[in-house]
Design a protein around this motif. Structure first.
Motif, PDB file in Angstrom:
ATOM      1  N   LEU A   1      21.739  -1.803 -45.803  1.00  0.00           N
ATOM      2  CA  LEU A   1      20.374  -2.105 -44.757  1.00  0.00           C
ATOM      3  C   LEU A   1      20.524  -3.462 -44.151  1.00  0.00           C
ATOM      4  N   GLU A   2      21.102  -4.419 -44.249  1.00  0.00           N
ATOM      5  CA  GLU A   2      21.423  -5.664 -43.610  1.00  0.00           C
ATOM      6  C   GLU A   2      21.810  -5.533 -42.162  1.00  0.00           C
ATOM      7  N   GLN A   3      22.729  -4.824 -41.990  1.00  0.00           N
ATOM      8  CA  GLN A   3      23.310  -4.532 -40.592  1.00  0.00           C
ATOM      9  C   GLN A   3      22.362  -3.811 -39.630  1.00  0.00           C
ATOM     10  N   ARG A   4      21.392  -2.960 -40.283  1.00  0.00           N
ATOM     11  CA  ARG A   4      20.478  -2.274 -39.708  1.00  0.00           C
ATOM     12  C   ARG A   4      19.227  -3.177 -39.116  1.00  0.00           C
ATOM     13  N   LEU A   5      18.924  -4.026 -40.133  1.00  0.00           N
ATOM     14  CA  LEU A   5      17.878  -4.931 -39.622  1.00  0.00           C
ATOM     15  C   LEU A   5      18.532  -5.901 -38.808  1.00  0.00           C
ATOM     16  N   ALA A   6      19.544  -6.451 -38.652  1.00  0.00           N
ATOM     17  CA  ALA A   6      20.293  -7.270 -37.912  1.00  0.00           C
ATOM     18  C   ALA A   6      20.211  -6.487 -36.313  1.00  0.00           C
ATOM     19  N   ASN A   7      20.435  -5.218 -36.322  1.00  0.00           N
ATOM     20  CA  ASN A   7      20.610  -4.548 -34.773  1.00  0.00           C
ATOM     21  C   ASN A   7      19.279  -4.520 -34.521  1.00  0.00           C
TER      22      ASN A   7
ATOM     23  N   PRO B   1      10.401   1.688 -44.616  1.00  0.00           N
ATOM     24  CA  PRO B   1      10.294   2.686 -45.344  1.00  0.00           C
ATOM     25  C   PRO B   1      11.455   3.124 -46.303  1.00  0.00           C
ATOM     26  N   ALA B   2      12.628   2.558 -45.955  1.00  0.00           N
ATOM     27  CA  ALA B   2      13.945   2.628 -46.854  1.00  0.00           C
ATOM     28  C   ALA B   2      13.855   1.604 -47.824  1.00  0.00           C
ATOM     29  N   LEU B   3      13.233   0.488 -47.733  1.00  0.00           N
ATOM     30  CA  LEU B   3      12.910  -0.428 -48.817  1.00  0.00           C
ATOM     31  C   LEU B   3      11.818   0.063 -49.834  1.00  0.00           C
ATOM     32  N   ALA B   4      10.927   0.825 -49.327  1.00  0.00           N
ATOM     33  CA  ALA B   4       9.945   1.272 -50.100  1.00  0.00           C
ATOM     34  C   ALA B   4      10.398   2.230 -51.103  1.00  0.00           C
ATOM     35  N   LYS B   5      11.371   2.996 -50.774  1.00  0.00           N
ATOM     36  CA  LYS B   5      12.260   3.828 -51.542  1.00  0.00           C
ATOM     37  C   LYS B   5      13.100   3.047 -52.619  1.00  0.00           C
ATOM     38  N   VAL B   6      13.724   2.077 -52.247  1.00  0.00           N
ATOM     39  CA  VAL B   6      14.474   1.225 -53.151  1.00  0.00           C
ATOM     40  C   VAL B   6      13.472   0.790 -54.223  1.00  0.00           C
ATOM     41  N   ARG B   7      12.291   0.051 -53.838  1.00  0.00           N
ATOM     42  CA  ARG B   7      11.472  -0.408 -54.659  1.00  0.00           C
ATOM     43  C   ARG B   7      10.900   0.542 -55.645  1.00  0.00           C
ATOM     44  N   GLN B   8      10.563   1.795 -55.354  1.00  0.00           N
ATOM     45  CA  GLN B   8      10.377   2.797 -56.344  1.00  0.00           C
ATOM     46  C   GLN B   8      11.562   2.923 -57.341  1.00  0.00           C
ATOM     47  N   LYS B   9      12.790   2.815 -56.936  1.00  0.00           N
ATOM     48  CA  LYS B   9      13.818   2.970 -57.854  1.00  0.00           C
ATOM     49  C   LYS B   9      13.802   1.828 -58.826  1.00  0.00           C
ATOM     50  N   VAL B  10      13.555   0.427 -58.361  1.00  0.00           N
ATOM     51  CA  VAL B  10      13.435  -0.537 -59.065  1.00  0.00           C
ATOM     52  C   VAL B  10      12.628  -0.356 -60.224  1.00  0.00           C
ATOM     53  N   LYS B  11      11.424   0.100 -59.972  1.00  0.00           N
ATOM     54  CA  LYS B  11      10.195   0.495 -60.791  1.00  0.00           C
ATOM     55  C   LYS B  11      10.505   1.262 -62.077  1.00  0.00           C
ATOM     56  N   GLU B  12      11.218   2.369 -61.388  1.00  0.00           N
ATOM     57  CA  GLU B  12      11.724   3.448 -62.390  1.00  0.00           C
ATOM     58  C   GLU B  12      12.903   2.985 -63.417  1.00  0.00           C
TER      59      GLU B  12
END
Length: 401
Positions: A26-32, A41-52
């Motif tokens: 995701l870093e390159q997308r942020l840079a672009n 929105p993508a980070l929210a999905k990863v956060r949910q995985k972290v919780k699980e």
């Protein structure tokens, strides 16, 4: 000297996997796109995985849904997550929220914990910390112009703050303001919780840093308080205890920062070594065959290892003997690790040549954002002077200024 327990090692491996497979892409997308909102929105999905996976809030007490790790254990985590600019945010141990969670847990009332701490620990909201002012040196937290005057059952706040990181989108700010102007310098200020929806709270702008104006969590806000009225029940801790609470926040926070910087060093070191091994300067002559590049690699490895051991020792000492006993160790790591960070990133950029100046790698991001490491949480020069004075005192020399 600092063995990693098997359970923690398992957690670290799981965290590294998430950083490598979910965040680094995701870093390159942020840079672009240059906007944190674009990847939220993508980070929210990863956060949910972290919780699980049970990896949420490494430093947050288990009673609040976190992992409840100690300072030394969390130092290891900070290094692992520091390999990506997105790591700490996704695991909900990012500044300034992590520090605000600590002081709300230690000093908050039951009502403050319910209203602010619990949703912050869950990751439902974000917060900010407003202390630095444009009119005064940020390294002197006793020198403030922002005031909180009592009026009936309220405080009315007037003032101007700068570099209020993550203010854009924050639900509340914890504000350092003078409530006792006649008191001694270290007893003049208090910390007050201010919802950002309060009339009189105004985010003036997100300050551009080295040509990049961050948004959302990655913002650095300029904030004004214009007759901002909040109940006196929003006082955090005791009136006049703002400086002491800030120190409680900054000690562990500096250790977290330093281990995050080591994670950045390790990522930069990996990129430097990969580039040295793969980039040819002539047919069949990789950059790594040049002795100067070999020297940079060796120097970086030695400095990173020394920095890591210094930080782990400071964390170990703070856990066992308290923040006061470890104050010199914390000052030492603050300026030493910040210097290592700057040198390692610079060497990695140099090995990448012109590519290192672009946003095609994460190095330029690190260079822009982490130059501030030598300034925030006390400028390097301030910490060096503090350490030197304490050393010289042991030799009979009292230095007053």
């Amino acid at each position: 000297m600092f063995p990693v327990p098997a359970e923690l090692q398992s957690h670290l491996e799981a965290m590294r996997s998430i950083v490598d497979t979910e965040l680094i892409p995701l870093e390159q997308r942020l840079a672009n796109e240059k906007r944190f909102a674009a990847i939220e929105p993508a980070l929210a999905k990863v956060r949910q995985k972290v919780k699980e996976k049970g990896l949420w809030g490494p430093q947050i007490p288990k009673t609040l849904g976190g992992m409840g790790l100690g300072l030394t254990e969390h130092a290891r985590v900070s290094e692992e997550l520091g390999r990506s600019p997105l790591g700490h945010y996704v695991f909900n141990c990012q500044p300034p929220d992590a520090g605000n969670i600590e002081i709300l847990h230690a000093f908050g009332t039951d009502e403050q914990k319910k209203t602010y701490l619990e949703p912050l620990a869950r990751g439902d909201i974000r917060s900010c910390f407003a202390m630095t002012e444009p009119e005064h040196a940020g390294s002197n937290p006793t020198w403030l112009s922002t005031t909180a005057r009592k009026d009936g059952n309220d405080y009315v706040i007037h003032g101007h703050k700068r570099f209020t990181s993550s203010a854009d989108g924050a639900a509340f700010a914890i504000v350092m303001a003078v409530t006792n102007p006649e008191a001694a310098p270290h007893a003049r200020a208090s910390q007050i919780i201010v919802p950002t929806s309060t009339p009189g709270f105004r985010l003036v702008r997100n300050i551009s840093v080295m040509g990049e104006s961050g948004d959302g969590y990655m913002s650095h806000g300029e904030v004004v308080f214009e007759g901002c009225r909040v109940p006196q029940t929003n006082l955090l801790g005791l009136e006049g205890a703002g400086f002491g609470i800030a120190q409680e926040r900054l000690g562990p926070g500096r250790i977290h920062h330093c281990m995050r910087w080591i994670g950045i060093c390790e990522r930069s070191f990996e990129l430097m070594c990969q580039r040295a091994a793969s980039r040819n300067v002539a047919p069949g002559k990789p950059l790594g065959t040049k002795q100067i590049v070999q020297a940079w690699i060796a120097e970086s490895r030695a400095e990173i290892q020394a920095a890591r051991l210094m930080v782990l020792h400071a964390a170990w000492k703070m856990e066992r003997e308290g923040a006061y006993a470890a104050r010199e160790d914390v000052s030492l790591i603050k300026f030493f690790v910040a210097g290592v960070l700057e040198r390692v990133i610079d060497r990695a950029i140099q090995v990448h040549g012109a590519l290192g100046m672009t946003d095609d790698t994460v190095l330029a991001f690190f260079y822009r954002h982490e130059r501030a490491a030598r300034i925030y949480d006390g400028a390097d020069e301030v910490h060096k002077v503090v350490v030197a004075k304490r050393i010289l005192k042991g030799y009979g020399l009292e230095v007053s200024s």
